[in-house]
Design a protein around this motif. Structure first.
Motif, PDB file in Angstrom:
ATOM      1  N   GLY A  37       6.810   8.211 -10.345  1.00 12.08           N
ATOM      2  CA  GLY A  37       6.221   8.982  -9.387  1.00 12.08           C
ATOM      3  C   GLY A  37       7.250   9.700  -8.391  1.00 12.08           C
ATOM      4  O   GLY A  37       7.027  10.889  -8.131  1.00 12.08           O
ATOM      5  N   LEU A  38       8.093   8.875  -8.058  1.00 16.94           N
ATOM      6  CA  LEU A  38       9.462   9.501  -7.154  1.00 16.94           C
ATOM      7  C   LEU A  38      10.041  10.599  -8.045  1.00 16.94           C
ATOM      8  O   LEU A  38      10.497  11.408  -7.639  1.00 16.94           O
ATOM      9  N   ASP A 126      11.368   1.613  -9.592  1.00 13.29           N
ATOM     10  CA  ASP A 126      10.201   0.858  -9.401  1.00 13.29           C
ATOM     11  C   ASP A 126      10.629  -0.424  -8.900  1.00 13.29           C
ATOM     12  O   ASP A 126       9.606  -1.326  -8.902  1.00 13.29           O
ATOM     13  N   GLY A 148      14.581   5.754  -2.085  1.00 12.31           N
ATOM     14  CA  GLY A 148      13.157   5.988  -1.459  1.00 12.31           C
ATOM     15  C   GLY A 148      12.439   5.104  -2.411  1.00 12.31           C
ATOM     16  O   GLY A 148      12.775   4.251  -3.479  1.00 12.31           O
ATOM     17  N   ALA A 149      11.407   4.647  -1.772  1.00  8.97           N
ATOM     18  CA  ALA A 149      10.277   3.644  -2.383  1.00  8.97           C
ATOM     19  C   ALA A 149       8.952   3.942  -1.885  1.00  8.97           C
ATOM     20  O   ALA A 149       8.853   4.088  -0.637  1.00  8.97           O
ATOM     21  N   ILE A 150       8.162   3.707  -2.386  1.00  9.72           N
ATOM     22  CA  ILE A 150       6.549   3.661  -2.133  1.00  9.72           C
ATOM     23  C   ILE A 150       5.769   2.434  -2.445  1.00  9.72           C
ATOM     24  O   ILE A 150       5.944   1.700  -3.438  1.00  9.72           O
ATOM     25  N   SER A 151       4.672   2.400  -1.641  1.00  8.14           N
ATOM     26  CA  SER A 151       3.663   1.473  -2.186  1.00  8.14           C
ATOM     27  C   SER A 151       2.178   1.784  -1.420  1.00  8.14           C
ATOM     28  O   SER A 151       2.227   1.762  -0.202  1.00  8.14           O
ATOM     29  N   GLN A 154       2.273   3.968   2.073  1.00 11.18           N
ATOM     30  CA  GLN A 154       3.513   3.622   2.778  1.00 11.18           C
ATOM     31  C   GLN A 154       4.670   4.101   1.932  1.00 11.18           C
ATOM     32  O   GLN A 154       4.842   3.676   0.770  1.00 11.18           O
ATOM     33  N   GLY A 155       5.738   4.453   2.730  1.00 13.97           N
ATOM     34  CA  GLY A 155       7.038   4.775   2.134  1.00 13.97           C
ATOM     35  C   GLY A 155       8.336   4.444   2.853  1.00 13.97           C
ATOM     36  O   GLY A 155       8.185   4.311   4.164  1.00 13.97           O
ATOM     37  N   GLN A 156       9.584   4.330   2.177  1.00 18.26           N
ATOM     38  CA  GLN A 156      10.731   4.047   3.021  1.00 18.26           C
ATOM     39  C   GLN A 156      11.691   4.992   2.309  1.00 18.26           C
ATOM     40  O   GLN A 156      11.664   5.319   1.205  1.00 18.26           O
ATOM     41  N   THR A 179       5.862  -7.176  -7.845  1.00 20.38           N
ATOM     42  CA  THR A 179       4.376  -6.918  -8.042  1.00 20.38           C
ATOM     43  C   THR A 179       4.049  -5.522  -8.484  1.00 20.38           C
ATOM     44  O   THR A 179       4.580  -4.485  -8.483  1.00 20.38           O
ATOM     45  N   PHE A 181       2.306  -2.418  -7.848  1.00 22.26           N
ATOM     46  CA  PHE A 181       2.018  -1.795  -6.437  1.00 22.26           C
ATOM     47  C   PHE A 181       1.006  -0.721  -6.898  1.00 22.26           C
ATOM     48  O   PHE A 181       0.923   0.023  -7.572  1.00 22.26           O
ATOM     49  N   CYS A 188       4.259   9.582  -3.107  1.00 25.00           N
ATOM     50  CA  CYS A 188       5.654   9.940  -3.781  1.00 25.00           C
ATOM     51  C   CYS A 188       6.136  11.381  -3.265  1.00 25.00           C
ATOM     52  O   CYS A 188       7.090  11.630  -3.042  1.00 25.00           O
ATOM     53  N   LEU A 216      10.501   5.207   7.760  1.00 28.10           N
ATOM     54  CA  LEU A 216       9.321   4.534   7.355  1.00 28.10           C
ATOM     55  C   LEU A 216       7.974   5.458   7.565  1.00 28.10           C
ATOM     56  O   LEU A 216       7.690   5.913   8.821  1.00 28.10           O
TER      57      LEU A 216
END
Lengths: 241, 64
Positions: A37-38, A126, A148-151, A154-156, A179, A181, A188, A216
């Protein structure tokens, strides 16, 4: 030097940062860890922007459940190696750049070989164990790492510059539990776009990077926030750098 | 003390002085899943927080 075709292709960016800036992007070799995705957003926008050499690495095949967000891959690509469809998509977007797509696992014994010749590292992974490998390799090689990360919604994002900023392990001293996610493609899009903007700013020496700041994003409230993060002098990953 | 939780809600707690890891435990939050900022700065969970502090609990996301 930019060709006439490149000057035309990038004319709207040249208005933004001049031919000199565009040439710097052309001279930059990018390592993209992951074609999910990212990785889709990051690679598509970096290719379109004219980052001159892109190496994208992923070991997975395209699954139907990827297609809600992994826009590098289309319905006919299900079952193919992700990097094969990534290569086709990126070459279709911009034939002026060099794209290398590798079916590889990013591991302790492969990461230095995979990063050879790269100027910067885009984190589109991931999971945190592999992110820590990228972090350590970035520190060792003195390369910037764009996290970068997402769920879900939400993302950071954060920018790690070895020797100048908190590293990933300073910010996240331990990995959160792995987990499955939830994922929404537009999240993304937000985070991957921030990562690419950070990379462009780093290469061109513009603006304020997300150094020592964790950004965030919360899609539900449509708000961005940030928290300050500092180098941890006792950090097991970066204390010697 | 004001605590901003990962779901976006805010909670006021009448706490004089407490270790952040104890606050997380009282709130039923697994410390492995979050990082915590005190007055806008990420701090270790051993850090103490007092009544004038603003605490933000950030759930770490790991997907890509």
């Amino acid at each position: 030097m930019l060709t006439d075709a490149e000057k035309s292709r990038y004319s709207r960016q040249i208005r933004l940062f001049g031919e000199e800036g565009q040439e710097k992007l052309k001279e930059t070799a990018v390592f993209i860890a992951g074609a999910g995705g990212l990785g889709s957003i990051v690679s598509i926008y970096m290719a379109a922007a004219g980052f001159g050499r892109i190496r994208i690495v992923d070991c997975d095949r395209v699954e139907l459940s990827n297609l809600n967000r992994q826009v590098l891959h289309w319905s006919d690509d299900v079952g193919r190696n992700k990097v094969e469809s990534a290569l086709e998509t990126l070459r279709g977007i911009n034939p002026e750049i060099e794209v290398e797509a590798l079916v590889e696992t990013i591991a302790k014994d492969s990461i230095d070989r995979l990063l050879e010749g790269s100027d910067l590292i885009m984190d589109a992974m991931d999971n945190f164990p592999t992110r820590y490998l990228l972090n350590q390799a970035a520190l060792r090689r003195g390369l910037p790492l764009f996290h970068g990360a997402i769920s879900g919604l939400q993302g950071q994002a954060a920018t790690i510059v070895p020797g100048r900023s908190a590293c990933l392990k300073c910010i996240f001293p331990r990995a959160p539990p792995a987990t499955t996610f939830p994922a929404f493609g537009a999240t993304c899009g937000v985070i991957g776009s921030i990562q690419v903007t950070e990379a462009m700013k780093y290469v061109l020496g513009r603006g304020q990077l997300l150094q020592n700041r964790l950004l965030l994003w919360d899609g539900l409230s449509a708000s961005m926030d940030e928290v300050v993060c500092e180098r941890n002098p006792g950090c097991e990953a970066c204390h010697e750098y | 003390m004001i605590i901003a939780l990962p779901d976006g809600s805010r909670k006021e707690m009448a706490v004089e002085n407490a270790r952040i890891q104890d606050l997380l435990r009282d709130l039923g939050i697994n410390p492995v899943e979050v990082i915590v900022a005190k007055n806008g700065r990420i701090v270790p969970e051993e850090e103490m927080a007092g009544c004038g502090d603003e605490i933000k609990v950030v759930r770490i996301v790991h997907g890509g």
